[in-house]
Write a protein that holds these residues in place. Structure first.
Motif, short mmCIF file in Angstrom:
data_model
loop_
_atom_site.label_atom_id
_atom_site.label_comp_id
_atom_site.label_asym_id
_atom_site.label_seq_id
_atom_site.Cartn_x
_atom_site.Cartn_y
_atom_site.Cartn_z
N CYS A 172 82.94 107.17 67.57
CA CYS A 172 82.88 106.65 68.93
C CYS A 172 82.90 105.14 68.89
CB CYS A 172 81.62 107.15 69.66
SG CYS A 172 80.08 106.48 68.97
N ILE A 173 82.95 104.52 70.06
CA ILE A 173 82.81 103.07 70.19
C ILE A 173 81.58 102.80 71.07
CG2 ILE A 173 85.25 102.62 69.88
CD1 ILE A 173 85.49 102.27 72.90
N TYR A 174 81.17 101.55 71.10
CA TYR A 174 79.94 101.18 71.81
C TYR A 174 80.26 100.17 72.89
CZ TYR A 174 75.25 99.33 72.67
OH TYR A 174 74.09 98.92 73.26
N GLY A 175 79.66 100.34 74.08
CA GLY A 175 79.83 99.41 75.18
C GLY A 175 78.49 99.09 75.83
N ASP A 176 78.48 98.08 76.68
CA ASP A 176 77.23 97.71 77.34
C ASP A 176 76.92 98.67 78.49
OD1 ASP A 176 78.98 96.98 79.34
OD2 ASP A 176 78.89 94.84 78.87
N SER A 177 75.91 98.32 79.26
CA SER A 177 75.42 99.23 80.30
C SER A 177 76.37 99.36 81.49
CB SER A 177 74.05 98.76 80.81
OG SER A 177 74.13 97.42 81.26
N ALA A 178 77.44 98.56 81.53
CA ALA A 178 78.41 98.68 82.62
C ALA A 178 79.28 99.91 82.47
CB ALA A 178 79.28 97.44 82.68
N TYR A 179 79.30 100.52 81.29
CA TYR A 179 80.16 101.67 81.03
C TYR A 179 79.36 102.97 81.11
CZ TYR A 179 83.54 98.27 79.31
OH TYR A 179 84.42 97.22 79.21
N PRO A 180 80.04 104.08 81.42
CA PRO A 180 79.36 105.38 81.45
C PRO A 180 79.26 105.97 80.04
CG PRO A 180 81.63 105.65 82.10
CD PRO A 180 81.43 104.17 81.89
N LEU A 181 78.38 106.92 79.89
CA LEU A 181 78.22 107.63 78.63
C LEU A 181 79.27 108.73 78.53
CD1 LEU A 181 76.58 108.13 76.03
CD2 LEU A 181 75.12 109.67 77.37
N LEU A 182 80.11 108.65 77.50
CA LEU A 182 81.17 109.63 77.28
C LEU A 182 81.10 110.14 75.85
CD1 LEU A 182 84.09 107.68 79.02
CD2 LEU A 182 82.71 109.51 80.01
N ASN A 185 68.21 99.97 71.52
CA ASN A 185 69.05 99.16 72.41
C ASN A 185 69.17 97.73 71.89
OD1 ASN A 185 69.35 101.37 74.05
ND2 ASN A 185 67.93 100.65 75.64
N ALA A 186 68.05 97.18 71.43
CA ALA A 186 68.07 95.79 70.94
C ALA A 186 68.92 95.66 69.69
CB ALA A 186 66.64 95.33 70.67
N ARG A 187 68.82 96.62 68.78
CA ARG A 187 69.62 96.54 67.55
C ARG A 187 71.10 96.68 67.84
NH1 ARG A 187 65.50 99.93 65.47
NH2 ARG A 187 66.91 101.74 65.58
N MET A 188 71.48 97.55 68.74
CA MET A 188 72.90 97.74 69.06
C MET A 188 73.45 96.57 69.88
SD MET A 188 73.99 100.28 67.48
CE MET A 188 75.62 100.21 68.21
N SER A 189 72.62 95.98 70.71
CA SER A 189 73.08 94.80 71.46
C SER A 189 73.37 93.64 70.52
CB SER A 189 72.03 94.40 72.50
OG SER A 189 71.85 95.41 73.46
N GLN A 190 72.62 93.53 69.44
CA GLN A 190 72.88 92.49 68.45
C GLN A 190 74.22 92.71 67.75
OE1 GLN A 190 69.50 92.61 65.84
NE2 GLN A 190 68.10 91.71 67.34
N GLN A 191 74.65 93.95 67.64
CA GLN A 191 75.95 94.24 67.03
C GLN A 191 77.08 94.08 68.06
OE1 GLN A 191 75.28 94.46 63.89
NE2 GLN A 191 73.11 94.73 64.42
N ARG A 192 76.80 94.44 69.30
CA ARG A 192 77.84 94.36 70.33
C ARG A 192 78.26 92.92 70.62
NH1 ARG A 192 79.32 93.23 75.15
NH2 ARG A 192 77.45 91.96 75.34
N ILE A 193 77.40 91.98 70.33
CA ILE A 193 77.74 90.58 70.60
C ILE A 193 78.93 90.13 69.78
CG2 ILE A 193 76.28 89.50 68.84
CD1 ILE A 193 76.62 88.38 72.49
N SER A 194 79.30 90.89 68.78
CA SER A 194 80.45 90.51 67.95
C SER A 194 81.74 90.46 68.74
CB SER A 194 80.59 91.50 66.77
OG SER A 194 80.84 92.81 67.24
N ILE A 195 81.86 91.28 69.79
CA ILE A 195 83.08 91.23 70.59
C ILE A 195 83.16 89.92 71.36
CG2 ILE A 195 82.12 92.40 72.62
CD1 ILE A 195 84.78 93.82 72.94
#
Length: 375
Positions: free
Chosen positions: A267-277, A297-307
């Motif tokens: 899967c891929i990861y997105g912020d809270s603006a996206y729905p769970l699929l 949530n905090a650990r994944m947000s630290q990884q999502r900042i890469s985009i």
């Protein structure tokens, strides 16, 4: 040779007197003149052998490798390799067949133009034998070639690079870095690119491009990035009034990911603006999340900042795409704002492959080779 140089200098001096009498500007213009004279006096057989037009080759001879990198965003050696891998033709024919620039010249002009906001008069210092209209047409023709020839790598997902085995490898690097998820191979987000307010004659564009959240006019793109610092999939442009959730369904990226990732259980990861699929993982709801879920949530947000690092790299290295004052949507026939950003994303991918990126360093994930990516 001496008489010709004297005649060229006299003619150039007459033109310079009409433009400005300031000292620094005169020095820069004289430097551009000598670049042009030096390159035009090179032996023709040498220019033909290296497949380089007159002026960029002169700049490559006069500039150090570091200076060449800062001006063109690539080293001289990698510039030649890009010419070959991008399959840039030996020469182009511009509109109305008025000019026939060399392919290397055209690519060099585009890189200088997009590297930092500058006027065509300033570009004339580096390419002294070209007029403003000549440079404008050359920028347009090489940009159109790169978009038509290579934009499919961004719009269609480049499956020859992101194979099943590589997607599993990307998920492995995300798992080792985050210690939170084992089947995430990329990140999705949207980016807003501001431009000038369309004129009064384009009233409809004013309403469609205005973002109430950003409080300015612009267009939006949606990108899926990977831990190696590359843009895997790019969708856009769409009007700036659209939100990220709208782009998700309009781009059909869900169907594409279900076809590619579901068999691999990724899967891929997105912020809270996206729905769970099934192929899109998001944060736990903040209101009902437990302490363990909030830590996740905090650990994944630290990884999502890469985009966001990838988006920042594009506008940092190709700053003209962020120069709002000169991005005019009303004159899109003369200045295709969206097409220029797409080509800049392509060049950002090539830079990430050649020189690495902050994202690849963070996840310790090396990108593919240049020839593998541009097959």
């Amino acid at each position: 040779l001496g008489s010709r140089m004297a005649w060229l200098w006299k003619r150039r001096r007459q033109r310079l007197k009409k433009r400005t009498r300031s000292g620094p500007a005169m020095v820069l213009m004289m430097a551009g003149f000598y670049y042009g004279v030096f390159a035009s006096c090179l032996h023709a057989s040498v220019r033909e052998r290296v497949h380089f037009g007159p002026v960029p080759f002169g700049l490559g001879a006069l500039l150090s490798n570091v200076q060449f990198w800062y001006i063109f965003r690539f080293t001289a050696q990698d510039f030649f390799e890009l010419l070959h891998c991008l399959r840039v033709p030996y020469d182009f024919i511009t509109r109305h067949a008025r000019y026939r620039p060399r392919g290397a010249e055209a690519l060099a002009v585009w890189l200088v133009r997009v590297a930092y906001p500058s006027r065509y008069v300033t570009l004339g210092l580096f390419f002294a034998h070209w007029s403003k209209g000549h440079i404008s047409e050359v920028v347009d023709v090489i940009e159109e070639f790169l978009h038509e020839r290579w934009s499919h790598l961004l719009h269609q997902g480049a499956r020859h690079v992101f194979t099943d085995s590589r997607l599993r490898l990307l998920a492995h690097h995300v798992r080792n870095t985050s210690n939170a998820i084992s089947n995430c191979c990329g990140f999705i987000d949207g980016t807003f690119r501001p431009h000038c307010r369309p004129g009064e004659q384009h009233g409809m564009w004013q309403r469609l491009c205005y973002s109430g959240y950003k409080k300015q006019h612009g267009i939006k793109f949606q990108a899926v990035t990977t831990p190696d610092g590359l843009i895997w999939h790019l969708y856009g442009p769409v009007m700036g009034a659209r939100n990220d959730n709208n782009l998700l369904y309009e781009s059909n990226i869900v169907q594409f990911l279900e076809k590619v990732l579901l068999p691999l259980e990724l899967c891929i990861y997105g912020d809270s603006a996206y729905p769970l699929l099934r192929v899109l993982c998001v944060n736990f709801p903040r209101a009902t999340a437990t302490e363990e879920q909030r830590a996740w949530n905090a650990r994944m947000s630290q990884q999502r900042i890469s985009i966001e690092w990838v988006f920042g790299e594009i506008i940092q290295r190709f700053a003209f795409c962020d120069f709002k004052k000169n991005l005019k949507l009303g004159t899109i026939k003369r200045q295709p704002v969206a097409r220029r950003y797409v080509v800049a994303c392509l060049m950002a991918n090539l830079r990430a492959i050649l020189y690495g990126s902050r994202t690849a360093l963070h996840f310790d994930c090396p990108p593919p080779s240049l020839r593998e990516y541009l097959q």
